[in-house]
Motif scaffolding. Structure first.
Motif, PDB file in Angstrom:
ATOM      1  N   MET A 161       0.846  -1.188   0.000  1.00 21.08           N
ATOM      2  CA  MET A 161       0.000   0.000   0.000  1.00 21.08           C
ATOM      3  C   MET A 161       0.883   1.240   0.000  1.00 21.08           C
ATOM      4  O   MET A 161       1.801   1.355   0.792  1.00 21.08           O
ATOM      5  N   SER A 162       0.618   2.198  -0.890  1.00 24.45           N
ATOM      6  CA  SER A 162       1.398   3.423  -0.934  1.00 24.45           C
ATOM      7  C   SER A 162       1.006   4.325   0.218  1.00 24.45           C
ATOM      8  O   SER A 162      -0.070   4.192   0.801  1.00 24.45           O
ATOM      9  N   PRO A 163       1.860   5.290   0.580  1.00 28.25           N
ATOM     10  CA  PRO A 163       1.556   6.173   1.696  1.00 28.25           C
ATOM     11  C   PRO A 163       0.225   6.887   1.540  1.00 28.25           C
ATOM     12  O   PRO A 163      -0.496   7.094   2.503  1.00 28.25           O
ATOM     13  N   SER A 164      -0.112   7.300   0.309  1.00 26.76           N
ATOM     14  CA  SER A 164      -1.345   8.029   0.094  1.00 26.76           C
ATOM     15  C   SER A 164      -2.572   7.157   0.299  1.00 26.76           C
ATOM     16  O   SER A 164      -3.676   7.659   0.484  1.00 26.76           O
ATOM     17  N   GLU A 165      -2.418   5.825   0.233  1.00 29.76           N
ATOM     18  CA  GLU A 165      -3.534   4.915   0.397  1.00 29.76           C
ATOM     19  C   GLU A 165      -3.707   4.490   1.846  1.00 29.76           C
ATOM     20  O   GLU A 165      -4.690   3.863   2.205  1.00 29.76           O
ATOM     21  N   ALA A 166      -2.706   4.802   2.702  1.00 28.75           N
ATOM     22  CA  ALA A 166      -2.763   4.386   4.090  1.00 28.75           C
ATOM     23  C   ALA A 166      -3.769   5.242   4.858  1.00 28.75           C
ATOM     24  O   ALA A 166      -4.146   6.330   4.433  1.00 28.75           O
ATOM     25  N   THR A 167      -4.191   4.756   6.028  1.00 26.69           N
ATOM     26  CA  THR A 167      -5.086   5.520   6.882  1.00 26.69           C
ATOM     27  C   THR A 167      -4.358   6.766   7.374  1.00 26.69           C
ATOM     28  O   THR A 167      -3.252   6.678   7.902  1.00 26.69           O
ATOM     29  N   PRO A 168      -4.954   7.966   7.199  1.00 26.27           N
ATOM     30  CA  PRO A 168      -4.274   9.189   7.625  1.00 26.27           C
ATOM     31  C   PRO A 168      -3.981   9.170   9.117  1.00 26.27           C
ATOM     32  O   PRO A 168      -4.811   8.721   9.915  1.00 26.27           O
ATOM     33  N   PRO A 169      -2.811   9.639   9.532  1.00 26.03           N
ATOM     34  CA  PRO A 169      -2.485   9.686  10.964  1.00 26.03           C
ATOM     35  C   PRO A 169      -3.476  10.572  11.708  1.00 26.03           C
ATOM     36  O   PRO A 169      -3.995  11.554  11.172  1.00 26.03           O
ATOM     37  N   ALA A 170      -3.730  10.235  12.972  1.00 24.24           N
ATOM     38  CA  ALA A 170      -4.671  11.008  13.776  1.00 24.24           C
ATOM     39  C   ALA A 170      -4.056  12.333  14.219  1.00 24.24           C
ATOM     40  O   ALA A 170      -4.740  13.355  14.303  1.00 24.24           O
ATOM     41  N   ASP A 171      -2.768  12.344  14.522  1.00 25.45           N
ATOM     42  CA  ASP A 171      -2.098  13.541  15.000  1.00 25.45           C
ATOM     43  C   ASP A 171      -1.970  14.571  13.874  1.00 25.45           C
ATOM     44  O   ASP A 171      -1.503  14.231  12.780  1.00 25.45           O
ATOM     45  N   PRO A 172      -2.362  15.830  14.086  1.00 24.44           N
ATOM     46  CA  PRO A 172      -2.297  16.845  13.021  1.00 24.44           C
ATOM     47  C   PRO A 172      -0.901  17.026  12.448  1.00 24.44           C
ATOM     48  O   PRO A 172      -0.736  17.192  11.236  1.00 24.44           O
ATOM     49  N   ARG A 173       0.119  16.988  13.327  1.00 29.03           N
ATOM     50  CA  ARG A 173       1.490  17.145  12.824  1.00 29.03           C
ATOM     51  C   ARG A 173       1.900  15.957  11.963  1.00 29.03           C
ATOM     52  O   ARG A 173       2.577  16.110  10.944  1.00 29.03           O
ATOM     53  N   ALA A 174       1.467  14.773  12.367  1.00 28.60           N
ATOM     54  CA  ALA A 174       1.776  13.585  11.571  1.00 28.60           C
ATOM     55  C   ALA A 174       1.051  13.644  10.236  1.00 28.60           C
ATOM     56  O   ALA A 174       1.602  13.247   9.199  1.00 28.60           O
ATOM     57  N   ARG A 175      -0.201  14.144  10.255  1.00 27.66           N
ATOM     58  CA  ARG A 175      -0.961  14.286   9.002  1.00 27.66           C
ATOM     59  C   ARG A 175      -0.273  15.268   8.065  1.00 27.66           C
ATOM     60  O   ARG A 175      -0.182  15.036   6.855  1.00 27.66           O
ATOM     61  N   ALA A 176       0.201  16.371   8.625  1.00 22.51           N
ATOM     62  CA  ALA A 176       0.879  17.377   7.803  1.00 22.51           C
ATOM     63  C   ALA A 176       2.154  16.807   7.195  1.00 22.51           C
ATOM     64  O   ALA A 176       2.472  17.047   6.018  1.00 22.51           O
ATOM     65  N   ALA A 177       2.888  16.034   7.999  1.00 17.02           N
ATOM     66  CA  ALA A 177       4.122  15.422   7.499  1.00 17.02           C
ATOM     67  C   ALA A 177       3.808  14.409   6.395  1.00 17.02           C
ATOM     68  O   ALA A 177       4.527  14.329   5.390  1.00 17.02           O
ATOM     69  N   GLN A 178       2.717  13.647   6.585  1.00 14.32           N
ATOM     70  CA  GLN A 178       2.335  12.660   5.580  1.00 14.32           C
ATOM     71  C   GLN A 178       1.895  13.351   4.293  1.00 14.32           C
ATOM     72  O   GLN A 178       2.224  12.909   3.179  1.00 14.32           O
ATOM     73  N   THR A 179       1.144  14.437   4.423  1.00 17.65           N
ATOM     74  CA  THR A 179       0.714  15.186   3.243  1.00 17.65           C
ATOM     75  C   THR A 179       1.906  15.721   2.471  1.00 17.65           C
ATOM     76  O   THR A 179       1.958  15.646   1.232  1.00 17.65           O
TER      77      THR A 179
END
Length: 230
Positions: A1-19
């Motif tokens: 599964m690619s990063p974009s297909e994974a479940t978004p992190p709950a933490d806002p900072r982690a979400r921003a880093a993933q984006t």
């Protein structure tokens, strides 16, 4: 599964880093598509792709450890729709002759529309095959043959047709699908401007000359039954 297909992190900072990571990955893929397509395999460096994407070479290598992995990831989406269609045709019990005709025509169109990228991909495959001195290993996640398995849709259809008796059993599905793709890739290099209909006719004649030669001996269609195939 690619990063974009994974479940978004709950933490806002982690979400921003993933984006940010997803955007960087997308920028690298877009840059690779255009750079490999314009400069070819040998003349493209990871540093060139990183510069086009606006990131450092270290960032590019963090996402894609080798040029082979990057180009395989770029080419993979061109292959997946063909595999999905093969799976649907098999599940629906469609004639494997008709399914194979459609597959070879679609594959010819796809490689023609992306002929410069296809030529680069073929060079990457040849280089990697020599490097590992053997067939593709499904667990090798940087092998372009694994990331973009072009013969798979053909192999699936041929194998099904051979199992049902619709197609002759020799040559085997693995060998014939690989041989057919090799011919098509070589044409992308040697005859890049030939229309896809020309490649499709050649491939259809070769494949059915082996698997269902009676299609080529029908007096009603002459010696070139697949002429003008679209």
């Amino acid at each position: 599964m690619s990063p974009s297909e994974a479940t978004p992190p709950a933490d806002p900072r982690a979400r921003a880093a993933q984006t940010k990571r997803d955007r960087t990955r997308r920028a690298l893929l877009d840059a690779a598509d255009s750079t490999f397509g314009s400069r070819g395999w040998a003349r493209t460096r990871m540093e060139d792709i990183a510069a086009t994407a606006g990131v450092s070479p270290a960032t590019a290598y963090n996402h894609f450890p080798t040029k082979h992995a990057l180009l395989g990831t770029v080419y993979g989406p061109l292959v997946r729709p063909l595999v999905v269609q093969a799976e649907r045709d098999i599940a629906a019990g469609r004639s494997m002759v008709d399914a194979l005709i459609d597959q070879l025509r679609a594959l010819s169109r796809t490689t023609f529309r992306n002929r410069k990228l296809t030529a680069a991909f073929w060079a990457a495959v040849q280089e990697y095959t020599i490097r590992v001195a053997g067939p593709a290993d499904p667990d090798d996640d940087i092998d372009p043959r694994v990331l973009a398995p072009i013969p798979d849709s053909l192999r699936m259809i041929i194998e099904c047709g051979q199992q049902t008796g619709e197609l002759r059993t020799y040559p085997g599905a693995d060998e014939l699908s690989a041989m057919t793709v090799n011919i098509l890739m070589q044409r992308a290099v040697n005859f890049p401007d030939d229309p896809p209909e020309t490649a499709a006719e050649l491939l259809l004649t070769v494949v059915f000359g082996s698997l269902k030669p009676e299609l080529l001996m029908d007096e009603d269609v002459g010696e070139r039954p697949f002429r003008g195939a679209r």
